[in-house]
Design a protein around this motif. Structure first.
Motif, PDB file in Angstrom:
ATOM      1  N   LEU A 181       0.823  -1.210   0.000  1.00  0.00           N
ATOM      2  CA  LEU A 181       0.000   0.000   0.000  1.00  0.00           C
ATOM      3  C   LEU A 181       0.856   1.259   0.000  1.00  0.00           C
ATOM      4  N   SER A 182       1.962   1.195   0.738  1.00  0.00           N
ATOM      5  CA  SER A 182       2.868   2.344   0.807  1.00  0.00           C
ATOM      6  C   SER A 182       3.682   2.430  -0.486  1.00  0.00           C
ATOM      7  N   ASN A 183       4.445   3.503  -0.645  1.00  0.00           N
ATOM      8  CA  ASN A 183       5.247   3.652  -1.864  1.00  0.00           C
ATOM      9  C   ASN A 183       6.623   3.002  -1.738  1.00  0.00           C
ATOM     10  N   GLN A 184       6.819   2.217  -0.708  1.00  0.00           N
ATOM     11  CA  GLN A 184       8.100   1.530  -0.515  1.00  0.00           C
ATOM     12  C   GLN A 184       7.885   0.272   0.322  1.00  0.00           C
ATOM     13  N   VAL A 185       8.849  -0.644   0.254  1.00  0.00           N
ATOM     14  CA  VAL A 185       8.832  -1.789   1.165  1.00  0.00           C
ATOM     15  C   VAL A 185       9.542  -1.403   2.455  1.00  0.00           C
ATOM     16  N   LEU A 186       9.407  -2.247   3.463  1.00  0.00           N
ATOM     17  CA  LEU A 186      10.187  -2.136   4.706  1.00  0.00           C
ATOM     18  C   LEU A 186      10.063  -0.779   5.406  1.00  0.00           C
ATOM     19  N   ALA A 187       8.956  -0.609   6.079  1.00  0.00           N
ATOM     20  CA  ALA A 187       8.680   0.649   6.785  1.00  0.00           C
ATOM     21  C   ALA A 187       9.793   1.120   7.731  1.00  0.00           C
ATOM     22  N   PRO A 188      10.566   0.218   8.370  1.00  0.00           N
ATOM     23  CA  PRO A 188      11.597   0.735   9.287  1.00  0.00           C
ATOM     24  C   PRO A 188      12.694   1.560   8.614  1.00  0.00           C
ATOM     25  N   ILE A 189      12.872   1.393   7.296  1.00  0.00           N
ATOM     26  CA  ILE A 189      13.892   2.211   6.626  1.00  0.00           C
ATOM     27  C   ILE A 189      13.210   3.253   5.741  1.00  0.00           C
ATOM     28  N   ASP A 190      13.968   4.247   5.311  1.00  0.00           N
ATOM     29  CA  ASP A 190      13.388   5.322   4.524  1.00  0.00           C
ATOM     30  C   ASP A 190      13.404   4.994   3.029  1.00  0.00           C
ATOM     31  N   PHE A 191      12.649   5.808   2.314  1.00  0.00           N
ATOM     32  CA  PHE A 191      12.380   5.594   0.901  1.00  0.00           C
ATOM     33  C   PHE A 191      13.630   5.293   0.060  1.00  0.00           C
ATOM     34  N   GLU A 192      14.660   6.121   0.197  1.00  0.00           N
ATOM     35  CA  GLU A 192      15.835   5.991  -0.672  1.00  0.00           C
ATOM     36  C   GLU A 192      16.644   4.744  -0.333  1.00  0.00           C
ATOM     37  N   MET A 193      16.560   4.276   0.908  1.00  0.00           N
ATOM     38  CA  MET A 193      17.242   3.044   1.283  1.00  0.00           C
ATOM     39  C   MET A 193      16.431   1.842   0.789  1.00  0.00           C
ATOM     40  N   ALA A 194      15.111   1.938   0.911  1.00  0.00           N
ATOM     41  CA  ALA A 194      14.232   0.877   0.419  1.00  0.00           C
ATOM     42  C   ALA A 194      14.381   0.727  -1.095  1.00  0.00           C
ATOM     43  N   ALA A 195      14.688   1.837  -1.771  1.00  0.00           N
ATOM     44  CA  ALA A 195      14.853   1.787  -3.232  1.00  0.00           C
ATOM     45  C   ALA A 195      15.956   0.798  -3.608  1.00  0.00           C
ATOM     46  N   ILE A 196      17.034   0.797  -2.830  1.00  0.00           N
ATOM     47  CA  ILE A 196      18.139  -0.134  -3.107  1.00  0.00           C
ATOM     48  C   ILE A 196      17.650  -1.583  -2.995  1.00  0.00           C
ATOM     49  N   VAL A 197      16.858  -1.836  -1.972  1.00  0.00           N
ATOM     50  CA  VAL A 197      16.328  -3.189  -1.745  1.00  0.00           C
ATOM     51  C   VAL A 197      15.392  -3.591  -2.871  1.00  0.00           C
ATOM     52  N   GLN A 198      14.504  -2.670  -3.243  1.00  0.00           N
ATOM     53  CA  GLN A 198      13.538  -2.982  -4.297  1.00  0.00           C
ATOM     54  C   GLN A 198      14.228  -3.262  -5.625  1.00  0.00           C
ATOM     55  N   ASN A 199      15.243  -2.445  -5.945  1.00  0.00           N
ATOM     56  CA  ASN A 199      15.963  -2.675  -7.210  1.00  0.00           C
ATOM     57  C   ASN A 199      16.586  -4.064  -7.220  1.00  0.00           C
ATOM     58  N   TYR A 200      17.143  -4.430  -6.087  1.00  0.00           N
ATOM     59  CA  TYR A 200      17.773  -5.750  -5.980  1.00  0.00           C
ATOM     60  C   TYR A 200      16.739  -6.869  -6.121  1.00  0.00           C
ATOM     61  N   MET A 201      15.608  -6.690  -5.463  1.00  0.00           N
ATOM     62  CA  MET A 201      14.565  -7.719  -5.544  1.00  0.00           C
ATOM     63  C   MET A 201      14.017  -7.846  -6.957  1.00  0.00           C
ATOM     64  N   LYS A 202      13.942  -6.709  -7.648  1.00  0.00           N
ATOM     65  CA  LYS A 202      13.508  -6.769  -9.049  1.00  0.00           C
ATOM     66  C   LYS A 202      14.492  -7.585  -9.876  1.00  0.00           C
ATOM     67  N   GLU A 203      15.797  -7.336  -9.626  1.00  0.00           N
ATOM     68  CA  GLU A 203      16.823  -8.142 -10.317  1.00  0.00           C
ATOM     69  C   GLU A 203      16.612  -9.627 -10.067  1.00  0.00           C
ATOM     70  N   LYS A 204      16.157  -9.944  -8.864  1.00  0.00           N
ATOM     71  CA  LYS A 204      15.943 -11.348  -8.507  1.00  0.00           C
ATOM     72  C   LYS A 204      14.614 -11.858  -9.044  1.00  0.00           C
ATOM     73  N   GLY A 205      13.882 -10.990  -9.713  1.00  0.00           N
ATOM     74  CA  GLY A 205      12.681 -11.446 -10.390  1.00  0.00           C
ATOM     75  C   GLY A 205      11.367 -11.194  -9.671  1.00  0.00           C
ATOM     76  N   ILE A 206      11.410 -10.464  -8.556  1.00  0.00           N
ATOM     77  CA  ILE A 206      10.154 -10.126  -7.874  1.00  0.00           C
ATOM     78  C   ILE A 206       9.560  -8.895  -8.549  1.00  0.00           C
ATOM     79  N   GLU A 207       8.260  -8.943  -8.815  1.00  0.00           N
ATOM     80  CA  GLU A 207       7.613  -7.757  -9.398  1.00  0.00           C
ATOM     81  C   GLU A 207       6.839  -7.000  -8.331  1.00  0.00           C
ATOM     82  N   PHE A 208       6.826  -5.674  -8.444  1.00  0.00           N
ATOM     83  CA  PHE A 208       6.221  -4.842  -7.409  1.00  0.00           C
ATOM     84  C   PHE A 208       4.975  -4.114  -7.870  1.00  0.00           C
TER      85      PHE A 208
END
Lengths: 561, 561
Positions: A181-208
């Motif tokens: 629902l939010s614009n990022q994963v992992l609420a404990p970290i901030d948007f720009e840090m979550a961006a790194i995680v999301q990019n990596y997960m996309k590389e691993k084939g997860i779609e958001f």
């Protein structure tokens, strides 16, 4: 003394064992609604992913074991349905024998935990829609994967459980899509840090599907259709809801125990509820956030276990206190590690607490020794005295080590100046002579002392293009491989001979890969009379992931059926 | 301002870069006696072992690089032979051009380092006897191994360098024997912890000659013969001396700068020597030991780098202080990690500082998640207030993380009670809900509070066998596989029914594998009226390695030629 404990996982089981060590003679009864006590709560997703292969490994302790070792009367499948505070009795429903009875107590410890939120939406009760909280849930999901051989899954919720489930289903070969629902994963970290995680997960084939919520699930023959608020529809063979958890307070509420402002059971520092004979621990209670001083719900295993021990001590007349939670957490996502401690920007803003921040991207160990990788770290600190308020880190090696050091520093009330002085262990396979935590301290204190005037990633877009100039101080080679829009290239090592190329009537923003060369460039300019110079904090390594994450923010369109 | 820096590795190079960042306009000259500046000091053994494969990787920064980036005048092969304090000049011998000249300074920073001790003994100057301090030394050793193809080596000295060399030569296929004057390797840790390391290294094929010193080396055709003080003789194709280092103070001494009681250059908290225009940093200076308050020599890269920066700041009129060293260090030895921080027992005894200690053997991460291993940890703390004085850990995963957390805790003045409360990051791949550091805190505070009366490994042998009984509370299966001499077996889970088997007129020592079940047994006995009960701290996992190490303490005999 007769002590009754309600709930046999983390907090409850810890309390029971500690009670017995304190008092060999007391009568201790532990009631657990489910079938299992003390199970490996945090290991459940990994059983689904077959990382943990043996079901028995999920059971850390059994009722028989607790009896033998601690002489504790453990009663599973036994739900306490009411607390009679005036007569100091609890009413139990024995689910196995379908019987009701009461037990008296001198002291009562509540450890009811939290339950996963299951929204009241169309289709969420179908047999291919799951939540994950306990061993039976885990077995259901695993059985489904093993036997029904689903090819695709939608995971709803981008928190710890959601991401762990997504990884483990992906590892089982499923096509996984994640809705948050939010614009990022992992609420404990901030948007720009979550961006790194999301990019990596996309590389691993997860779609958001970010910024989008679950509207309902339609079940057709052979597949289900997950409908989102945006109108997007996703086909999937199974759905896992990892939306969040809600403290289990009904028993406490019915008994007239005070609840807190966040809806958890209210306790004092000794973990005593509003009834002096009743203590409460774990996911169901409200605790003080160690950083901002407000009430908080922190459903984590570490605090629960520590609280169980403290409540047991206090039941036995000791005087131990729980001083609050700083929310230290860590997540493995594929080979990546994401960890954080203290408050993030979102929380500090909510409570109007002033802060400054810094970014570093350091090698996990000496780069001349094989196998090092980058740790992207953000620390948040008080602009007044430099006190560390929070830290977030993402990378592949040594991430959780740095967060644990920073968690300890925060607990000790240390400042960014203290981080510079920390003497951490160094040999080439483990760190650098200046550890990433020292580096974070140096960078932060340079900012506070005014040696390094920074501009942050989100300010770049708001720059007045007429009044400012972006200068990439990396090498021409690096520049040629891509830079920030409109940036010119003046390499750091040529700057002293090219000072006349910098305009004196504009705001100058220098940047490099991680912020170090940018800082050196800023020092040269500042000491050559340039007044309005800023260094992009964290350099491209902080800026690019956000651009990248935003770029692919709408894979929805191609997925709409 | 004109600043001269003597010595271009760790401390000197750090100082130079920081000076430039602080002051773009000052003239900075860096003199380095050797050929290289800023080389990867701590990586040298790994180049010999071919872990680091590219010689260029050993050079972190070059003179040309320092010129370009920092506008620093770096002069290598330039030895400063005299400091004229009265005229503020230094006299330089240019080794390349065989010339002498002088340079004036406003401020001087000394970073001469330390040199390896080479005892004046027969045969130590032969071409197959080496010390290791710099890149040329490294290349000599590697060339010798590559070209002469030695089959065996004797390493003299069981410190960090000695062990790293031993490992890297072993990895190159040599038969390696290690000679150490003390009765253990690795002086920063205590005997019983070193025993774990030695046993592991023996498994890896390293042979030890402990408690024995080098007498001389005879060189015969085709092989050398290393003679020890004991009379033992060892054949070897090459010898590496890693006996220790000595601060390079001759220049400072000749200039009349004050030296300290330990023979290093004396500096105040701002790193200023007895001459207000001269600062000194790195291995050559004496610093305050943060724990015991005494003068200390600490030849480590972390402190040197931090000191370089501080001295540079103070040269520029800032007011930064170096608050002392706690000696945090880490060593990789094959797959094992050994780390420590603060003071060990030997140091505390030397300074008559009272202490208590505790041992734990915890899983590096949740044992239900694959791949966990044991971290053996010792913490040393004040018996009065529980303040942590030192910590040592040995294991395979997460060892340095726990020591870094403890190093931070020591820096903050934390007690063992604070360790219980630390909120460290937990997920099954990384830790347990109660982290090994929390566990160490629990065990230590149980000792301080009198809940866990412990007996230590070295007291077992001194027990009066008539007046005491050893009870192994592990399972019959564990007991059958070996126990402490004379111990009887009463398993913990049967104890409550077998209390009459415990004598009431004897001292009872209970023990288990790591000390946890022993503690539970002690609690049961103590609360059943047994007054004289002790738990073996750290259990068999602390006791056995010492027995094992002592057993094989004299492999000399079979090696005598």
């Amino acid at each position: 003394m007769k002590v009754i404990i309600i709930g046999g996982v983390a907090g409850g089981a810890s309390a029971a064992a500690r009670l017995r060590r304190n008092d060999e003679k007391s009568e201790i009864i532990l009631f657990e609604r489910g079938e299992h006590i003390s199970f490996a709560n945090c290991g459940l997703p990994y059983y689904i992913g077959e990382v943990i292969r043996n079901e028995e490994n999920l059971l850390v302790q059994t009722p028989e074991g607790m009896k033998k070792r601690f002489n504790i009367d453990v009663r599973v499948l036994s739900e306490v349905v009411r607390i009679h505070r005036e007569t100091k009795e609890v009413e139990i429903y024995d689910r196995k024998n379908d019987k009701r009875y009461t037990e008296s107590y001198d002291k009562l410890i509540l450890s009811p935990g939290a339950s996963p939120i299951k929204p009241d939406l169309e289709g969420v009760n179908a047999k291919n829609v799951f939540t994950l909280r306990n061993v039976p849930d885990t077995l259901s999901i695993k059985d489904y994967v093993d036997n029904e051989k689903p090819e695709s899954a939608v995971v709803v919720g981008g928190g710890f459980i959601g991401l762990e489930i997504a990884e483990n289903l992906k590892e089982r070969g499923l096509d996984v899509k994640l809705v948050e629902l939010s614009n990022q994963v992992l609420a404990p970290i901030d948007f720009e840090m979550a961006a790194i995680v999301q990019n990596y997960m996309k590389e691993k084939g997860i779609e958001f599907y970010l910024g989008d919520g679950l509207k309902g699930i339609k079940h057709n023959t052979g597949y289900s259709e997950v409908e989102l608020n945006s109108g997007a529809k996703i086909e999937a063979d199974m759905v896992v809801l990892g939306i969040g958890v809600r403290p289990e307070v009904s028993l406490a509420k019915d008994a007239g125990l005070e609840l807190g402002e966040r809806g958890g059971i209210k306790v004092d520092q000794t973990l005593k509820t509003s009834d002096s004979n009743i203590y409460a621990v774990g996911d169901a209670i409200e605790v003080i956030d160690y950083i901002n001083g407000k009430q908080s719900l922190v459903p984590l295993a570490g605090p629960a276990n520590k609280q169980g021990r403290i409540a047991a001590d206090n039941v036995c007349g000791r005087n131990e206190t729980y001083d609050g939670t700083q929310g230290t957490s860590v997540l493995k996502i594929f080979d990546m590690t994401v960890a954080s401690t203290g408050n993030n920007e979102k929380l500090l803003r909510r409570f109007d607490i002033p802060y400054e921040k810094s970014y570093t991207h350091s090698a996990s160990h000496a780069s001349y020794y094989p196998g090092s990788s980058t740790i992207s770290m953000k620390i948040i600190f008080s602009p007044e005295d430099g006190k560390v308020l929070g830290a977030q880190a993402v990378g592949f090696e040594g991430v959780e080590k740095r967060i644990d050091v920073l968690a300890t520093a925060i607990r000790a009330g240390m400042t960014v100046y203290d981080l510079e002085k920390l003497e951490l262990s160094y040999a080439p396979p483990y760190s650098s002579a200046k550890d990433p935590v020292n580096m974070a301290g140096y960078v932060a204190s340079n900012i506070l002392k005014g040696d390094n005037k920074v501009i942050h990633w989100d300010e770049i877009e708001r720059l007045d293009k007429e009044e400012s100039i972006l200068v990439d101080v990396r090498t021409p080679m690096e520049y040629s491989l891509g830079t920030i829009e409109d940036a010119v290239n003046i390499p750091l090592d040529e700057m002293r001979n090219r000072l006349d190329e910098f305009p004196r009537d504009k705001k100058i923003i220098v940047f490099c890969k991680v912020g170090l060369r940018g800082y050196l460039a800023l020092r040269i300019l500042a000491q050559n009379g340039f007044k309005d110079v800023y260094n992009l904090s964290g350099g491209c390594s902080t800026y690019y992931p956000v651009i990248e994450a935003n770029k692919e923010d709408s894979p929805k369109k191609k997925e709409v059926i």
